[in-house]
Structure formats: structure tokens, C-alpha cells
Scaffold this motif. Structure first.
Motif, PDB file in Angstrom:
ATOM      1  N   UNK A 191     -22.853 -38.823 -50.965  1.00 51.84           N
ATOM      2  CA  UNK A 191     -23.436 -38.255 -49.437  1.00 51.84           C
ATOM      3  C   UNK A 191     -24.708 -37.532 -50.545  1.00 51.84           C
ATOM      4  N   UNK A 192     -26.022 -36.949 -49.840  1.00 52.27           N
ATOM      5  CA  UNK A 192     -26.091 -35.655 -50.257  1.00 52.27           C
ATOM      6  C   UNK A 192     -26.215 -34.866 -49.320  1.00 52.27           C
ATOM      7  N   UNK A 193     -26.614 -33.459 -49.658  1.00 53.09           N
ATOM      8  CA  UNK A 193     -26.067 -32.406 -48.940  1.00 53.09           C
ATOM      9  C   UNK A 193     -25.905 -32.494 -47.534  1.00 53.09           C
ATOM     10  N   UNK A 194     -24.860 -32.634 -46.562  1.00 50.97           N
ATOM     11  CA  UNK A 194     -25.252 -32.740 -45.588  1.00 50.97           C
ATOM     12  C   UNK A 194     -24.858 -30.771 -44.800  1.00 50.97           C
ATOM     13  N   UNK A 195     -26.279 -31.021 -43.733  1.00 47.04           N
ATOM     14  CA  UNK A 195     -26.211 -29.966 -42.896  1.00 47.04           C
ATOM     15  C   UNK A 195     -25.271 -29.583 -41.982  1.00 47.04           C
ATOM     16  N   UNK A 196     -24.616 -28.735 -41.309  1.00 48.02           N
ATOM     17  CA  UNK A 196     -24.281 -27.836 -39.994  1.00 48.02           C
ATOM     18  C   UNK A 196     -24.574 -28.280 -38.471  1.00 48.02           C
ATOM     19  N   UNK A 197     -26.365 -28.817 -38.702  1.00 42.49           N
ATOM     20  CA  UNK A 197     -27.353 -28.917 -37.531  1.00 42.49           C
ATOM     21  C   UNK A 197     -26.790 -29.721 -36.544  1.00 42.49           C
ATOM     22  N   UNK A 198     -27.312 -29.141 -34.968  1.00 40.55           N
ATOM     23  CA  UNK A 198     -26.857 -29.893 -34.117  1.00 40.55           C
ATOM     24  C   UNK A 198     -27.549 -31.135 -33.657  1.00 40.55           C
ATOM     25  N   UNK A 199     -27.317 -32.534 -33.755  1.00 41.60           N
ATOM     26  CA  UNK A 199     -27.052 -34.177 -34.001  1.00 41.60           C
ATOM     27  C   UNK A 199     -28.815 -33.489 -33.132  1.00 41.60           C
ATOM     28  N   UNK A 200     -30.359 -34.163 -33.606  1.00 42.04           N
ATOM     29  CA  UNK A 200     -31.438 -34.584 -33.587  1.00 42.04           C
ATOM     30  C   UNK A 200     -31.862 -33.080 -33.438  1.00 42.04           C
ATOM     31  N   UNK A 201     -31.768 -32.363 -34.375  1.00 45.75           N
ATOM     32  CA  UNK A 201     -31.837 -31.331 -34.853  1.00 45.75           C
ATOM     33  C   UNK A 201     -32.418 -30.083 -35.572  1.00 45.75           C
ATOM     34  N   UNK A 202     -32.983 -29.408 -35.757  1.00 41.77           N
ATOM     35  CA  UNK A 202     -32.846 -28.559 -36.708  1.00 41.77           C
ATOM     36  C   UNK A 202     -31.959 -26.906 -36.661  1.00 41.77           C
ATOM     37  N   UNK A 203     -31.499 -26.577 -35.379  1.00 38.95           N
ATOM     38  CA  UNK A 203     -30.627 -25.584 -34.781  1.00 38.95           C
ATOM     39  C   UNK A 203     -29.504 -25.620 -35.777  1.00 38.95           C
ATOM     40  N   UNK A 204     -28.829 -24.914 -35.043  1.00 41.65           N
ATOM     41  CA  UNK A 204     -27.563 -24.965 -36.307  1.00 41.65           C
ATOM     42  C   UNK A 204     -26.819 -23.710 -35.356  1.00 41.65           C
ATOM     43  N   UNK A 205     -25.580 -24.012 -35.224  1.00 39.95           N
ATOM     44  CA  UNK A 205     -24.988 -23.707 -34.286  1.00 39.95           C
ATOM     45  C   UNK A 205     -23.795 -22.253 -34.542  1.00 39.95           C
ATOM     46  N   UNK A 206     -23.979 -21.482 -33.649  1.00 41.92           N
ATOM     47  CA  UNK A 206     -23.186 -19.821 -34.039  1.00 41.92           C
ATOM     48  C   UNK A 206     -21.880 -20.077 -34.874  1.00 41.92           C
ATOM     49  N   UNK A 207     -21.189 -20.877 -34.189  1.00 38.16           N
ATOM     50  CA  UNK A 207     -19.816 -20.863 -34.618  1.00 38.16           C
ATOM     51  C   UNK A 207     -19.996 -22.236 -35.743  1.00 38.16           C
ATOM     52  N   UNK A 208     -18.234 -21.451 -36.755  1.00 42.37           N
ATOM     53  CA  UNK A 208     -17.895 -22.197 -37.840  1.00 42.37           C
ATOM     54  C   UNK A 208     -17.442 -23.710 -37.097  1.00 42.37           C
ATOM     55  N   UNK A 209     -16.433 -23.731 -35.871  1.00 45.40           N
ATOM     56  CA  UNK A 209     -15.883 -24.893 -35.125  1.00 45.40           C
ATOM     57  C   UNK A 209     -16.736 -25.803 -34.762  1.00 45.40           C
ATOM     58  N   UNK A 210     -18.139 -25.467 -34.573  1.00 48.63           N
ATOM     59  CA  UNK A 210     -19.412 -26.573 -34.263  1.00 48.63           C
ATOM     60  C   UNK A 210     -19.670 -27.214 -35.539  1.00 48.63           C
ATOM     61  N   UNK A 211     -20.368 -25.559 -36.108  1.00 42.19           N
ATOM     62  CA  UNK A 211     -20.532 -26.582 -37.281  1.00 42.19           C
ATOM     63  C   UNK A 211     -19.988 -28.024 -38.200  1.00 42.19           C
ATOM     64  N   UNK A 212     -18.353 -27.459 -37.933  1.00 38.61           N
ATOM     65  CA  UNK A 212     -17.833 -28.449 -38.755  1.00 38.61           C
ATOM     66  C   UNK A 212     -17.666 -29.834 -37.949  1.00 38.61           C
ATOM     67  N   UNK A 213     -17.667 -29.818 -36.403  1.00 40.88           N
ATOM     68  CA  UNK A 213     -17.530 -30.599 -35.849  1.00 40.88           C
ATOM     69  C   UNK A 213     -18.942 -31.754 -36.061  1.00 40.88           C
ATOM     70  N   UNK A 214     -19.886 -30.632 -36.036  1.00 39.54           N
ATOM     71  CA  UNK A 214     -21.072 -31.797 -36.489  1.00 39.54           C
ATOM     72  C   UNK A 214     -21.381 -31.664 -37.744  1.00 39.54           C
ATOM     73  N   UNK A 215     -20.881 -31.681 -39.068  1.00 35.63           N
ATOM     74  CA  UNK A 215     -21.006 -32.372 -39.940  1.00 35.63           C
ATOM     75  C   UNK A 215     -19.960 -33.747 -40.249  1.00 35.63           C
ATOM     76  N   UNK A 216     -18.912 -33.554 -39.172  1.00 35.28           N
ATOM     77  CA  UNK A 216     -18.026 -34.721 -38.912  1.00 35.28           C
ATOM     78  C   UNK A 216     -18.813 -36.011 -38.258  1.00 35.28           C
ATOM     79  N   UNK A 217     -19.881 -35.268 -37.048  1.00 39.47           N
ATOM     80  CA  UNK A 217     -20.635 -36.749 -36.351  1.00 39.47           C
ATOM     81  C   UNK A 217     -21.556 -37.037 -37.721  1.00 39.47           C
ATOM     82  N   UNK A 218     -22.769 -36.227 -38.374  1.00 38.31           N
ATOM     83  CA  UNK A 218     -23.363 -36.958 -39.287  1.00 38.31           C
ATOM     84  C   UNK A 218     -22.207 -37.652 -40.014  1.00 38.31           C
TER      85      UNK A 218
END
Length: 169
Positions: free
Chosen positions: A70-97
Motif C-alpha cells: 500500500x501507499x500511505x493510507x489516511x484515516x479519512x471518512x470513506x468517500x471524503x477528505x474529512x478526518x473523524x475526531x476520535x482515534x477509534x473512528x480513524x482506526x475503523x476507517x483505516x481498516x475499511x480502506x
């Protein structure tokens, strides 16, 4: 212990190389090895996913032969460039990507070899990662390597990741 050897050669003497090609399987086999890919160039394939795209001309991941990187993978919300506030949400986004990249490469979580997480707070990220990690890798005898690397923060991103997978199909 398993080891993978990737060799790229420029053949300058085709006749000599043909002799080598005939003899090398015996030497590799005698040492308990086997060829996974052999006999020429393996096409590189860019993996793009729905949940995020880089702003620069680089793919989310690349597959070349059995390797998916992979290239570097950001924790953004799927389909957007928004970064959620919590670490847990960011982690879930990473695993989705990452899941989408694996699927796009014809791989599964079982093919994961290593994940590296770039974190602003290692002490907070380790326990926060454990739940999603165990969901995807429940067997303690068959988990990929994981490394948390501390990086400087300054923005809303608390975690990002890269991975390497190995696909035998």
C-alpha cells in the motif's frame, strides 16, 4: 523459517541464461525451496478504491506478482477528505480502506504479512488497535506483524498506515 527472494535480471548472454534456467530448479529444490513466480516480467497493477484516493498521481496500493504493497493510507471518512475526531473512528476507517485495497488486489485479510501504523500517541493507539486487530486476526498462531511508529502530530490525523500482503493465487 520462510524467506522470499525477488530477483530482477538483465540477461546479457541468452545462451548461458538458458543453461542456468535448466539447472536452477534442482538447486532450489535441493535446499527445500520452490519458485512462486518465474520466467519473465510480472506486470504491476495499480489498485484504486472507492473509499479514498490520493491527491497525487499514486495508487492506493500496487500489486506486482504475489506482493500487494500500500501507499500511505489516511484515516479519512470513506468517500471524503474529512478526518473523524476520535482515534477509534480513524482506526475503523483505516481498516475499511485496507479491506477495499485487499479486495481490489484479489487478496483477503488472510494474506496480510505486515501492517505499520504511524501514530501520534503510541500508548493510546496500541489498545485502540487491539479490538479491530483481533476481529480480523483472531488466530494467535496466524497473525501478521504489526508495528506502531511514532510520528509528530499537529492536525486531526492521529493514525495512518501502510501494509504488505502476499497472495499465492
Amino acid at each position: 523459517m520462510a524467506a522470499y527472494v525477488i530477483v530482477r535480471v538483465d540477461v546479457t548472454d541468452p545462451d548461458q541464461y538458458a543453461k542456468y534456467m535448466k539447472l536452477s530448479p534442482g538447486a532450489v529444490s535441493a535446499a527445500g525451496g520452490r519458485f512462486l513466480v518465474r520466467g519473465g516480467a510480472t506486470a504491476r497493477r495499480s489498485i484504486e478504491i472507492e473509499s479514498f484516493q490520493h491527491q497525487n498521481p499514486i495508487p492506493a496500493a500496487t500489486r506486482i506478482g504475489p506482493l500487494v504493497v500500500s501507499s500511505i493510507t489516511p484515516p479519512t471518512n470513506p468517500g471524503s477528505r474529512e478526518v473523524p475526531d476520535t482515534l477509534e473512528e480513524q482506526i475503523e476507517n483505516l481498516f475499511t480502506h485496507v479491506g477495499q485495497m485487499l479486495e481490489g488486489a484479489g487478496a483477503t485479510w488472510d494474506d496480510m504479512a505486515k501492517m505499520t501504523f504511524y501514530v501520534t500517541d503510541p500508548a493510546a493507539s496500541r489498545p485502540a488497535l487491539n479490538g479491530p486487530w483481533l476481529e480480523r486476526f483472531p488466530d494467535p498462531e496466524s497473525r501478521p506483524s504489526r508495528h506502531n511508529m511514532k510520528v509528530e502530530g499537529g492536525g486531526p490525523v492521529q493514525i495512518s498506515c501502510t501494509f504488505v500482503a502476499y497472495v499465492e493465487n
